[in-house]
Design a protein around this motif. Structure first.
Motif, PDB file in Angstrom:
ATOM      1  N   ARG A  59       0.834  -1.203   0.000  1.00  0.00           N
ATOM      2  CA  ARG A  59       0.000   0.000   0.000  1.00  0.00           C
ATOM      3  C   ARG A  59       0.871   1.257   0.000  1.00  0.00           C
ATOM      4  O   ARG A  59       0.605   2.215  -0.733  1.00  0.00           O
ATOM      5  CB  ARG A  59      -0.930   0.007   1.219  1.00  0.00           C
ATOM      6  N   GLN A  60       1.936   1.259   0.811  1.00  0.00           N
ATOM      7  CA  GLN A  60       2.803   2.436   0.888  1.00  0.00           C
ATOM      8  C   GLN A  60       3.428   2.785  -0.456  1.00  0.00           C
ATOM      9  O   GLN A  60       3.471   3.960  -0.841  1.00  0.00           O
ATOM     10  CB  GLN A  60       3.899   2.207   1.940  1.00  0.00           C
ATOM     11  N   ASP A  84      -4.721   3.617  -3.348  1.00  0.00           N
ATOM     12  CA  ASP A  84      -4.700   2.462  -2.448  1.00  0.00           C
ATOM     13  C   ASP A  84      -4.958   1.216  -3.291  1.00  0.00           C
ATOM     14  O   ASP A  84      -6.062   1.033  -3.825  1.00  0.00           O
ATOM     15  CB  ASP A  84      -5.781   2.598  -1.372  1.00  0.00           C
ATOM     16  N   HIS A 102      -5.454  -1.793  -2.519  1.00  0.00           N
ATOM     17  CA  HIS A 102      -6.372  -2.780  -1.952  1.00  0.00           C
ATOM     18  C   HIS A 102      -7.841  -2.401  -2.146  1.00  0.00           C
ATOM     19  O   HIS A 102      -8.729  -3.247  -2.011  1.00  0.00           O
ATOM     20  CB  HIS A 102      -6.085  -2.964  -0.457  1.00  0.00           C
ATOM     21  N   THR A 103      -8.104  -1.142  -2.447  1.00  0.00           N
ATOM     22  CA  THR A 103      -9.502  -0.705  -2.608  1.00  0.00           C
ATOM     23  C   THR A 103      -9.793  -0.156  -3.998  1.00  0.00           C
ATOM     24  O   THR A 103     -10.957   0.046  -4.345  1.00  0.00           O
ATOM     25  CB  THR A 103      -9.834   0.375  -1.557  1.00  0.00           C
ATOM     26  N   ASP A 122      -5.304  -9.998   8.368  1.00  0.00           N
ATOM     27  CA  ASP A 122      -5.716  -8.599   8.276  1.00  0.00           C
ATOM     28  C   ASP A 122      -4.565  -7.683   8.666  1.00  0.00           C
ATOM     29  O   ASP A 122      -3.824  -7.964   9.623  1.00  0.00           O
ATOM     30  CB  ASP A 122      -6.905  -8.326   9.202  1.00  0.00           C
ATOM     31  N   ASP A 123      -4.397  -6.580   7.918  1.00  0.00           N
ATOM     32  CA  ASP A 123      -3.377  -5.600   8.289  1.00  0.00           C
ATOM     33  C   ASP A 123      -3.931  -4.654   9.356  1.00  0.00           C
ATOM     34  O   ASP A 123      -5.005  -4.885   9.922  1.00  0.00           O
ATOM     35  CB  ASP A 123      -2.876  -4.852   7.054  1.00  0.00           C
ATOM     36  N   ASP A 124      -3.205  -3.568   9.619  1.00  0.00           N
ATOM     37  CA  ASP A 124      -3.603  -2.643  10.695  1.00  0.00           C
ATOM     38  C   ASP A 124      -4.930  -1.950  10.415  1.00  0.00           C
ATOM     39  O   ASP A 124      -5.576  -1.452  11.338  1.00  0.00           O
ATOM     40  CB  ASP A 124      -2.516  -1.576  10.893  1.00  0.00           C
ATOM     41  N   THR A 125      -5.347  -1.923   9.144  1.00  0.00           N
ATOM     42  CA  THR A 125      -6.611  -1.260   8.791  1.00  0.00           C
ATOM     43  C   THR A 125      -7.773  -2.251   8.694  1.00  0.00           C
ATOM     44  O   THR A 125      -8.893  -1.850   8.391  1.00  0.00           O
ATOM     45  CB  THR A 125      -6.472  -0.534   7.444  1.00  0.00           C
ATOM     46  N   GLY A 126      -7.470  -3.544   8.915  1.00  0.00           N
ATOM     47  CA  GLY A 126      -8.504  -4.567   8.782  1.00  0.00           C
ATOM     48  C   GLY A 126      -8.613  -5.142   7.390  1.00  0.00           C
ATOM     49  O   GLY A 126      -9.505  -5.950   7.116  1.00  0.00           O
ATOM     50  N   GLN A 127      -7.708  -4.752   6.501  1.00  0.00           N
ATOM     51  CA  GLN A 127      -7.703  -5.242   5.125  1.00  0.00           C
ATOM     52  C   GLN A 127      -6.981  -6.589   5.056  1.00  0.00           C
ATOM     53  O   GLN A 127      -5.838  -6.701   5.509  1.00  0.00           O
ATOM     54  CB  GLN A 127      -6.975  -4.240   4.223  1.00  0.00           C
TER      55      GLN A 127
END
Length: 320
Positions: free
Chosen positions: A145-146, A155, A157-158, A220-225
Motif C-alpha cells: 500500500r505504501q 490504495d 487494496h480498494t 488482516d493488516d492494521d486497517t482490517g484489510q
C-alpha cells in the motif's frame, strides 16, 4: 567467439563459485542444513504465471513427470518430517522464460526457517544480497500500500479495475483492456513502481493483496484489510527474492489449487495434477515457518556487475 565456448568469462565463473561458497558458509554459521531433493516431480505448481516442462516418466506409464520449477514441495515434505531449518541450491526449470534476466534452466536458492518471523527473514535475505555485493546497503521495508500511495497516489487494496486501468494508461502504452484488478496491479508494480525504487537501497515490499497470496498466509493488516503475508526483495531494479509466511492449512491449499485450475481453464492453459505427497504432508502438519526463493543467477549478476544472465551462466539454453 565460437559457439562451443561459454558465454560467461572464466573470471565470472570464479566469482560465481566464490559466491556459492560464501552462501554455504552463511547458512552453516546459522545452523541451517543443506538438503537435496529430486529435480523430477510428480506434479508441478499450479500457479497460472508459471509453466512447467513435462518429461517422459523413466518408470514408464501414462503420466509424465515434470522438471521442478522450485524445490518448494519436496522441501516442505522434509519440514513436516522434522528437518528443521533447511536450504537448497539447485537447478529449476520454467517453460518460455528467456531473456536478459531469465534462462529456462536456472539456479535457485531456497530456504525455510521454522524459528524466524517474516521480518527476520527479510533481514536474512538482505544478508545474502550483501554477500553478492560485498557491502551492506540500506534496507527499506515498505508495504504494498505504501509504495502504491507513494508512486501512484492510490490504495491498491480498494482501487477498482477501471481506476487502475486509467493509471496504467497514464504511465504506459497499453493496448488492451481487462476487468481484473490484479492484472493492472502487477503491470503497475513491474513497469512503474519497481523501476522507481531507490537503486542504491535494498527494497523489501510486503503485505501484497490477498489475491496474490500464492502459498502464503492471509491476515488482516492494521486497517482490517486482508493481505498476503509475503514480501519481494528488489535491488537496482531487479527482483531478487520472494518470501512467504508459509500456508499451513491443507484445506486452504486445495481451495487455492482449485482457483488456479479455474484461472488456467479460463485462459486456455493446461490444468496440472495436484501433488498428492505435498497434500498428505500438509495434512500431517507443516510447522509454522517462513520460506524464501532467490534466483542465484541474479545474485551472481550483482556480484559480477553483469547486465545479462548469459554473462554468469557457462552455457545458457542457446548453447546446449
Amino acid at each position: 567467439m565460437s559457439d562451443w565456448q561459454p558465454t560467461a568469462s572464466i573470471d565470472a565463473l570464479k566469482q560465481r563459485a566464490a559466491l556459492l561458497n560464501a552462501i554455504r558458509g552463511y547458512f552453516a554459521e546459522r545452523g541451517v542444513m543443506e538438503v537435496e531433493t529430486p529435480l523430477l516431480a510428480s506434479a508441478p505448481v499450479t500457479d497460472p504465471n508459471i509453466e512447467a516442462i513435462a518429461t517422459e516418466n523413466p518408470l514408464g506409464g501414462e503420466h509424465p513427470l515434470w522438471l521442478q520449477t522450485s524445490p518448494e514441495f519436496a522441501m516442505k515434505r522434509l519440514l513436516v518430517a522434522g528437518s528443521g531449518a533447511i536450504y537448497q541450491i539447485c537447478k529449476a526449470f520454467r517453460r518460455g522464460e528467456s531473456g536478459a534476466r531469465h534462462n529456462p534452466e536456472f539456479t535457485m536458492l531456497e530456504w525455510y526457517r521454522p524459528e524466524l518471523s517474516l521480518n527476520e527473514l527479510m533481514d536474512e535475505v538482505a544478508g545474502v544480497i550483501a554477500l553478492a555485493l560485498g557491502d551492506f546497503p540500506a534496507v527499506n521495508k515498505l508495504s504494498y500500500r505504501q509504495v502504491f500511495k507513494q508512486y501512484l497516489n492510490i490504495d491498491p487494496h480498494t482501487a477498482s479495475a477501471a481506476e487502475l486501468a486509467g493509471l496504467a494508461r497514464q504511465h504506459l502504452d497499453v493496448g488492451f483492456d481487462s476487468d481484473d484488478p490484479d492484472l493492472w496491479l502487477q503491470l503497475l508494480m513491474s513497469s512503474v513502481i519497481e523501476p522507481a525504487l531507490p537503486a542504491q537501497n535494498i527494497s523489501m515490499i510486503y503485505e501484497f493483496p490477498a489475491t496474490q497470496a500464492a502459498l502464503a498466509k492471509i491476515e488482516d493488516d492494521d486497517t482490517g484489510q486482508p493481505v498476503a503475508r509475503r514480501f519481494e526483495a528488489f535491488y537496482r531494479g531487479m527482483e531478487l527474492a520472494n518470501g512467504y509466511d508459509e500456508l499451513q492449512d491443507a484445506s486452504e491449499l486445495i481451495r487455492r489449487i482449485s482457483r488456479d485450475h479455474a484461472q488456467r481453464q479460463a485462459a486456455g492453459q493446461s490444468r496440472p495434477p495436484i501433488d498428492r505427497y505435498l497434500l498428505k504432508a500438509m495434512q500431517s502438519g507443516l510447522p509454522n515457518c517462513v520460506g524464501v526463493a532467490m534466483g542465484f543467477d541474479r545474485l551472481a549478476m550483482l556480484a559480477c556487475q553483469a547486465g545479462r544472465i548469459d554473462e554468469v551462466i557457462a552455457f545458457p539454453v542457446s548453447r546446449v
